[in-house]
Design a protein around this motif. Structure first.
Motif: not given
Length: 120
Positions: A52-68, A97-107
């Motif tokens: 994606a051009n810009r992928l929001l990585l979140r604290d939960a595996p859903n679009r409502g999760g806080k963007v980390v 994902l385990r890059d700096g901060a743990w975060a979920y990204g849509a596969a």
């Protein structure tokens, strides 16, 4: 010394003693082999590239999760595991994902570089 302070110190010492005894009597696992755990392997990590051009990585595996944090197209990310979450464009898989901060990204927006990550 106040009574409360003495009780807290006593509780801490008791907990430390319990942990020491537990670690001393816990049997070695088969994966530790003859080396006593000196050569334990870390969990396998996987790699992926953001599509994606810009992928929001979140604290939960859903679009409502806080963007980390945010990942950008062609960023290579380290994937710890995959899990099921909210569907994104028909795909319910999310990568932890385990890059700096743990975060979920849509596969849906991360292309595997190698084998598909294991389940969480």
């Amino acid at each position: 010394m106040p009574l409360r302070s003495a009780l807290v110190r006593f509780a801490i010492a008791g907990a430390a003693g319990t942990l020491a005894v537990a670690s001393a009597v816990t049997p070695a696992t088969a994966s530790e082999g003859a080396q006593g755990g000196a050569h334990r392997q870390a969990p396998r990590l996987y790699k992926g590239v953001v599509t994606a051009n810009r992928l929001l990585l979140r604290d939960a595996p859903n679009r409502g999760g806080k963007v980390v944090r945010v990942a950008f197209r062609d960023d290579v990310v380290t994937v710890y595991c995959r899990t099921t979450g909210q569907k994104v464009d028909g795909d319910s898989q999310w990568y932890l994902l385990r890059d700096g901060a743990w975060a979920y990204g849509a596969a849906r927006y991360i292309r595997d570089l190698g084998p598909t990550p294991r389940r969480c």
